[in-house]
Write a protein that holds these residues in place. Structure first.
Motif, PDB file in Angstrom:
ATOM      1  N   LEU A   2      82.642 -13.312  98.570  1.00  0.00           N
ATOM      2  CA  LEU A   2      81.936 -12.028  98.029  1.00  0.00           C
ATOM      3  C   LEU A   2      81.810 -12.042  96.444  1.00  0.00           C
ATOM      4  CD1 LEU A   2      83.007  -9.358 100.345  1.00  0.00           C
ATOM      5  CD2 LEU A   2      80.599  -9.958  99.938  1.00  0.00           C
ATOM      6  N   SER A   3      82.878 -12.557  96.116  1.00  0.00           N
ATOM      7  CA  SER A   3      83.228 -12.576  94.423  1.00  0.00           C
ATOM      8  C   SER A   3      82.580 -13.551  93.852  1.00  0.00           C
ATOM      9  CB  SER A   3      84.648 -12.832  94.092  1.00  0.00           C
ATOM     10  OG  SER A   3      85.097 -13.866  94.271  1.00  0.00           O
ATOM     11  N   ARG A   4      81.827 -14.437  94.572  1.00  0.00           N
ATOM     12  CA  ARG A   4      80.971 -15.458  93.957  1.00  0.00           C
ATOM     13  C   ARG A   4      79.675 -15.230  93.679  1.00  0.00           C
ATOM     14  NH1 ARG A   4      82.908 -21.026  94.563  1.00  0.00           N
ATOM     15  NH2 ARG A   4      81.148 -21.236  93.142  1.00  0.00           N
ATOM     16  N   THR A   5      79.442 -14.152  92.933  1.00  0.00           N
ATOM     17  CA  THR A   5      78.099 -13.693  92.624  1.00  0.00           C
ATOM     18  C   THR A   5      77.113 -14.624  92.012  1.00  0.00           C
ATOM     19  OG1 THR A   5      78.974 -12.464  90.714  1.00  0.00           O
ATOM     20  CG2 THR A   5      78.997 -11.254  92.619  1.00  0.00           C
ATOM     21  N   GLU A   6      77.732 -15.519  91.521  1.00  0.00           N
ATOM     22  CA  GLU A   6      76.617 -16.587  90.878  1.00  0.00           C
ATOM     23  C   GLU A   6      75.908 -17.438  91.758  1.00  0.00           C
ATOM     24  OE1 GLU A   6      80.113 -19.138  91.703  1.00  0.00           O
ATOM     25  OE2 GLU A   6      79.823 -17.104  90.996  1.00  0.00           O
ATOM     26  N   ALA A   7      76.403 -17.452  93.249  1.00  0.00           N
ATOM     27  CA  ALA A   7      75.805 -18.327  94.079  1.00  0.00           C
ATOM     28  C   ALA A   7      74.950 -17.481  95.136  1.00  0.00           C
ATOM     29  CB  ALA A   7      76.894 -18.868  94.976  1.00  0.00           C
ATOM     30  N   ALA A   8      74.082 -18.273  95.618  1.00  0.00           N
ATOM     31  CA  ALA A   8      73.170 -17.430  96.308  1.00  0.00           C
ATOM     32  C   ALA A   8      73.624 -16.801  97.774  1.00  0.00           C
ATOM     33  CB  ALA A   8      72.113 -18.496  96.968  1.00  0.00           C
ATOM     34  N   PRO A   9      73.437 -15.513  97.810  1.00  0.00           N
ATOM     35  CA  PRO A   9      74.058 -14.907  98.757  1.00  0.00           C
ATOM     36  C   PRO A   9      73.876 -15.530 100.394  1.00  0.00           C
ATOM     37  CG  PRO A   9      72.075 -13.491  98.207  1.00  0.00           C
ATOM     38  CD  PRO A   9      72.537 -14.631  97.204  1.00  0.00           C
ATOM     39  N   GLU A  10      72.784 -16.285 100.558  1.00  0.00           N
ATOM     40  CA  GLU A  10      72.457 -16.780 101.878  1.00  0.00           C
ATOM     41  C   GLU A  10      73.393 -18.066 101.902  1.00  0.00           C
ATOM     42  OE1 GLU A  10      68.714 -14.870 100.561  1.00  0.00           O
ATOM     43  OE2 GLU A  10      70.291 -16.179  99.488  1.00  0.00           O
TER      44      GLU A  10
ATOM     45  N   ALA B 192      72.875  -8.668 100.739  1.00  0.00           N
ATOM     46  CA  ALA B 192      72.632  -9.344  99.436  1.00  0.00           C
ATOM     47  C   ALA B 192      71.715 -10.393  99.679  1.00  0.00           C
ATOM     48  CB  ALA B 192      74.000  -9.677  98.911  1.00  0.00           C
ATOM     49  N   THR B 193      71.200 -10.668 100.946  1.00  0.00           N
ATOM     50  CA  THR B 193      70.167 -11.770 101.021  1.00  0.00           C
ATOM     51  C   THR B 193      68.923 -11.247 100.811  1.00  0.00           C
ATOM     52  OG1 THR B 193      69.983 -11.410 103.410  1.00  0.00           O
ATOM     53  CG2 THR B 193      71.726 -12.942 102.790  1.00  0.00           C
ATOM     54  N   SER B 194      67.760 -12.215 100.651  1.00  0.00           N
ATOM     55  CA  SER B 194      66.528 -11.576 100.533  1.00  0.00           C
ATOM     56  C   SER B 194      65.778 -10.685 101.679  1.00  0.00           C
ATOM     57  CB  SER B 194      65.612 -12.566 100.078  1.00  0.00           C
ATOM     58  OG  SER B 194      65.975 -13.101  98.811  1.00  0.00           O
ATOM     59  N   PRO B 195      66.227 -11.451 102.896  1.00  0.00           N
ATOM     60  CA  PRO B 195      65.663 -10.660 104.061  1.00  0.00           C
ATOM     61  C   PRO B 195      66.661  -9.579 104.477  1.00  0.00           C
ATOM     62  CG  PRO B 195      66.178 -13.063 104.531  1.00  0.00           C
ATOM     63  CD  PRO B 195      66.729 -12.679 103.170  1.00  0.00           C
ATOM     64  N   GLY B 196      67.900  -9.531 104.200  1.00  0.00           N
ATOM     65  CA  GLY B 196      68.887  -8.485 104.428  1.00  0.00           C
ATOM     66  C   GLY B 196      68.446  -7.134 103.449  1.00  0.00           C
ATOM     67  N   ALA B 197      68.106  -7.473 102.327  1.00  0.00           N
ATOM     68  CA  ALA B 197      67.773  -6.330 101.330  1.00  0.00           C
ATOM     69  C   ALA B 197      66.315  -5.516 101.921  1.00  0.00           C
ATOM     70  CB  ALA B 197      67.398  -7.026  99.872  1.00  0.00           C
ATOM     71  N   GLU B 198      65.799  -6.054 102.687  1.00  0.00           N
ATOM     72  CA  GLU B 198      64.395  -5.313 103.264  1.00  0.00           C
ATOM     73  C   GLU B 198      64.692  -4.624 104.491  1.00  0.00           C
ATOM     74  OE1 GLU B 198      61.543  -8.322 103.777  1.00  0.00           O
ATOM     75  OE2 GLU B 198      61.505  -8.798 101.616  1.00  0.00           O
ATOM     76  N   LEU B 199      66.232  -4.597 104.980  1.00  0.00           N
ATOM     77  CA  LEU B 199      66.204  -3.926 106.210  1.00  0.00           C
ATOM     78  C   LEU B 199      66.917  -2.412 105.967  1.00  0.00           C
ATOM     79  CD1 LEU B 199      68.448  -6.731 108.031  1.00  0.00           C
ATOM     80  CD2 LEU B 199      66.001  -6.176 108.291  1.00  0.00           C
ATOM     81  N   GLY B 200      66.550  -1.836 107.005  1.00  0.00           N
ATOM     82  CA  GLY B 200      67.117  -0.402 106.787  1.00  0.00           C
ATOM     83  C   GLY B 200      68.530  -0.279 107.322  1.00  0.00           C
ATOM     84  N   ALA B 201      69.212   0.732 106.952  1.00  0.00           N
ATOM     85  CA  ALA B 201      70.712   0.846 107.424  1.00  0.00           C
ATOM     86  C   ALA B 201      71.158   0.297 108.795  1.00  0.00           C
ATOM     87  CB  ALA B 201      71.287   2.275 106.963  1.00  0.00           C
ATOM     88  N   GLU B 202      70.068   0.946 109.731  1.00  0.00           N
ATOM     89  CA  GLU B 202      70.481   0.809 111.121  1.00  0.00           C
ATOM     90  C   GLU B 202      70.107  -0.582 111.456  1.00  0.00           C
ATOM     91  OE1 GLU B 202      69.038   2.543 115.568  1.00  0.00           O
ATOM     92  OE2 GLU B 202      68.476   3.520 113.633  1.00  0.00           O
TER      93      GLU B 202
END
Length: 231
Positions: free
Chosen positions: A93-101, A156-166
């Motif tokens: 989680l702390s390695r924010t320079e790396a792709a979240p995927e 934090a991933t591209s697909p995950g960012a498009e999901l609603g909370a549920e």
């Protein structure tokens, strides 16, 4: 008053049932190792503290010098199946320079490798009715925090960012459940190669997360690099 010839405050061990060769495992570690085998081979309920002590080369009374009972032994064994993965998750989680995927792939791989790579399939003990009691609160807390790390990386991933909370919560549950499913696969086929199983699980997790197939090879490589940087 301190015991003669013993530094004040030092806990005095009880005599062993049999002498151990120098350089062998510490008694506490040996109790855990023996219990892991007996719990997974013969069953938790069928295993007594006497059997554990005898197999570890201790008197039964000596075992209670290290653990206050069978539940305490099981609790420590189960915590050992999640605490290392939580440490990995926090680092990723702390390695924010790396792709979240790539970080999500690394977490799934590391977690699956831990669950399917040890000498005993301790994850198979998760569903014991005894594990529902308060005695195992630390295990459940650590496991819940680990699951939250899955969700945070997924978000934090591209697909995950498009999901609603549920939907995000449901997808995170699926990812976590997929990773822990190696427990059942290992029980069905103990001879499976742990590395191959961990890799296949991490690949499948990214597909569940919504990552396109064409990106898997790159993210797998980056995920391996993240894990190698920890060693």
């Amino acid at each position: 008053m301190s015991t003669p010839n013993t530094p004040a405050g030092r806990r005095v061990g009880r005599p062993r049932a049999q002498e151990r060769p120098a350089g062998g495992p510490e008694p506490r570690d040996e109790v855990l190792s023996v219990a892991a085998e007996l719990f997974t081979v013969h069953g938790y309920t069928a295993t007594s503290t006497r059997a554990i002590a005898e197999r570890a080369g201790l008197r039964q009374a000596s075992l209670y010098h290290y653990f206050d009972g069978k539940e305490a032994i099981l609790a420590e064994l189960l915590e050992g199946t999640v605490s290392p993965s939580l440490e990995v998750a926090r680092g990723l989680l702390s390695r924010t320079e790396a792709a979240p995927e790539a970080r999500l792939w690394a977490l799934c791989h590391s977690d699956a490798a831990l669950l399917c790579g040890g000498p005993h399939n301790l994850g198979a003990l998760y569903l014991l009715p005894e594990v529902r009691t308060d005695r195992f609160a630390v295990f459940h807390r650590v496991r819940s925090e680990l699951k939250s790390c899955y969700k945070e990386l997924l978000a934090a991933t591209s697909p995950g960012a498009e999901l609603g909370a549920e939907e995000l919560g449901l997808r995170a549950d699926l990812l976590f459940g997929l990773t822990e499913s190696v427990i059942l696969l290992r029980r069905a086929e103990p001879a499976r190669d742990p590395e191959a199983l961990a890799t296949a699980t991490a690949d499948a997790a990214l597909r569940v997360a919504g990552v396109p197939q064409r990106s898997l090879a790159r993210l797998r490589r980056e995920g391996r690099e993240l894990l190698a940087a920890r060693d």
